[in-house]
Design a protein around this motif. Structure first.
Motif, PDB file in Angstrom:
ATOM      1  N   ARG A 161       5.129   4.694   4.858  1.00  0.00           N
ATOM      2  CA  ARG A 161       3.713   4.370   4.972  1.00  0.00           C
ATOM      3  C   ARG A 161       2.941   5.632   5.350  1.00  0.00           C
ATOM      4  O   ARG A 161       3.403   6.429   6.164  1.00  0.00           O
ATOM      5  CB  ARG A 161       3.513   3.291   6.027  1.00  0.00           C
ATOM      6  CG  ARG A 161       2.089   2.824   6.193  1.00  0.00           C
ATOM      7  CD  ARG A 161       2.037   1.647   7.139  1.00  0.00           C
ATOM      8  NE  ARG A 161       2.613   1.971   8.429  1.00  0.00           N
ATOM      9  CZ  ARG A 161       2.933   1.075   9.352  1.00  0.00           C
ATOM     10  NH1 ARG A 161       2.744  -0.202   9.112  1.00  0.00           N
ATOM     11  NH2 ARG A 161       3.434   1.465  10.511  1.00  0.00           N
ATOM     12  N   TRP A 191      -7.147   2.480   7.002  1.00  0.00           N
ATOM     13  CA  TRP A 191      -6.466   2.078   5.769  1.00  0.00           C
ATOM     14  C   TRP A 191      -5.198   2.921   5.632  1.00  0.00           C
ATOM     15  O   TRP A 191      -5.232   4.147   5.782  1.00  0.00           O
ATOM     16  CB  TRP A 191      -7.353   2.297   4.548  1.00  0.00           C
ATOM     17  CG  TRP A 191      -8.474   1.323   4.421  1.00  0.00           C
ATOM     18  CD1 TRP A 191      -9.769   1.492   4.819  1.00  0.00           C
ATOM     19  CD2 TRP A 191      -8.399   0.012   3.864  1.00  0.00           C
ATOM     20  NE1 TRP A 191     -10.507   0.367   4.531  1.00  0.00           N
ATOM     21  CE2 TRP A 191      -9.691  -0.559   3.938  1.00  0.00           C
ATOM     22  CE3 TRP A 191      -7.375  -0.750   3.292  1.00  0.00           C
ATOM     23  CZ2 TRP A 191      -9.977  -1.848   3.473  1.00  0.00           C
ATOM     24  CZ3 TRP A 191      -7.649  -2.018   2.830  1.00  0.00           C
ATOM     25  CH2 TRP A 191      -8.935  -2.552   2.921  1.00  0.00           C
ATOM     26  N   TYR A 226      -1.769  -1.473  -0.009  1.00  0.00           N
ATOM     27  CA  TYR A 226      -2.744  -0.919   0.917  1.00  0.00           C
ATOM     28  C   TYR A 226      -2.947  -1.887   2.079  1.00  0.00           C
ATOM     29  O   TYR A 226      -3.186  -3.078   1.866  1.00  0.00           O
ATOM     30  CB  TYR A 226      -4.067  -0.654   0.201  1.00  0.00           C
ATOM     31  CG  TYR A 226      -4.015   0.590  -0.655  1.00  0.00           C
ATOM     32  CD1 TYR A 226      -3.261   0.610  -1.826  1.00  0.00           C
ATOM     33  CD2 TYR A 226      -4.709   1.745  -0.293  1.00  0.00           C
ATOM     34  CE1 TYR A 226      -3.181   1.766  -2.604  1.00  0.00           C
ATOM     35  CE2 TYR A 226      -4.649   2.893  -1.067  1.00  0.00           C
ATOM     36  CZ  TYR A 226      -3.883   2.900  -2.217  1.00  0.00           C
ATOM     37  OH  TYR A 226      -3.810   4.031  -2.995  1.00  0.00           O
ATOM     38  N   ARG A 232      -1.244   3.056   3.308  1.00  0.00           N
ATOM     39  CA  ARG A 232      -0.616   2.572   2.084  1.00  0.00           C
ATOM     40  C   ARG A 232       0.871   2.879   2.119  1.00  0.00           C
ATOM     41  O   ARG A 232       1.325   3.790   2.815  1.00  0.00           O
ATOM     42  CB  ARG A 232      -1.270   3.200   0.856  1.00  0.00           C
ATOM     43  CG  ARG A 232      -0.960   4.677   0.648  1.00  0.00           C
ATOM     44  CD  ARG A 232      -1.723   5.222  -0.558  1.00  0.00           C
ATOM     45  NE  ARG A 232      -1.313   6.585  -0.889  1.00  0.00           N
ATOM     46  CZ  ARG A 232      -1.872   7.297  -1.857  1.00  0.00           C
ATOM     47  NH1 ARG A 232      -2.879   6.796  -2.594  1.00  0.00           N
ATOM     48  NH2 ARG A 232      -1.445   8.529  -2.104  1.00  0.00           N
ATOM     49  N   GLY A 275      -1.677  -6.772   3.607  1.00  0.00           N
ATOM     50  CA  GLY A 275      -1.636  -5.793   2.531  1.00  0.00           C
ATOM     51  C   GLY A 275      -2.139  -6.354   1.210  1.00  0.00           C
ATOM     52  O   GLY A 275      -2.092  -7.564   0.969  1.00  0.00           O
ATOM     53  N   ASP A 285      -1.480   6.713  -6.844  1.00  0.00           N
ATOM     54  CA  ASP A 285      -2.154   5.896  -5.840  1.00  0.00           C
ATOM     55  C   ASP A 285      -1.613   4.473  -5.794  1.00  0.00           C
ATOM     56  O   ASP A 285      -2.027   3.672  -4.943  1.00  0.00           O
ATOM     57  CB  ASP A 285      -3.664   5.848  -6.115  1.00  0.00           C
ATOM     58  CG  ASP A 285      -4.319   7.217  -5.972  1.00  0.00           C
ATOM     59  OD1 ASP A 285      -5.139   7.568  -6.852  1.00  0.00           O
ATOM     60  OD2 ASP A 285      -4.020   7.920  -4.987  1.00  0.00           O
TER      61      ASP A 285
END
Length: 125
Positions: free
Chosen positions: A45, A36, A94, A38, A118, A90
């Motif tokens: 990224r 994973w 993702y 993000r 994503g 956050d």
């Protein structure tokens, strides 16, 4: 080759939880290490978490340790990212990614061969 498809993104308040899922209905799914990543607006990224093809090795970015959990179900051909205690920082798109085998350098995005489209995660303050 496996083609990851993410789901489960959305809007959540700070302190809340969200679970992302990545589906890769490929017969050889169990041979793929899954990660994973993000990317937030204006930022590069970054790796979030990853799990090796056999499930024996995991990787967590420092910001994810203690809050996020990565897991996989090779029978269902899915990998999940459980995110708790979410913070506005956050907020990002993702991505789920796959690489054939691999048990080291799980957080190195350059080693991943297949990427999903994503899913957006937005954490409001």
């Amino acid at each position: 080759q496996v083609q990851p498809v993410e789901s489960g993104g959305g809007l959540v308040q700070a302190g809340g939880s969200l679970s992302l899922s990545c589906s890769a209905p490929e017969r050889a799914f169990s041979t793929y290490t899954m990660g994973w990543f993000r990317q937030a607006p204006g930022k590069e990224r970054e790796a979030v978490a990853a799990i090796s093809w056999g499930g024996g090795n995991t990787y967590y970015a420092d910001f994810a340790k203690g809050r996020f959990t990565v897991s996989r179900d090779n029978n269902k051909k899915t990998v999940a990212l459980q995110m708790n205690s979410l913070e506005p920082e956050d907020t990002a798109v993702y991505y789920c990614a796959a690489r054939l085998y691999g048990s080291t350098r799980l957080g190195d995005s350059s080693l991943y061969e297949r990427w999903g489209q994503g899913t957006q995660v937005t954490v409001s303050s």
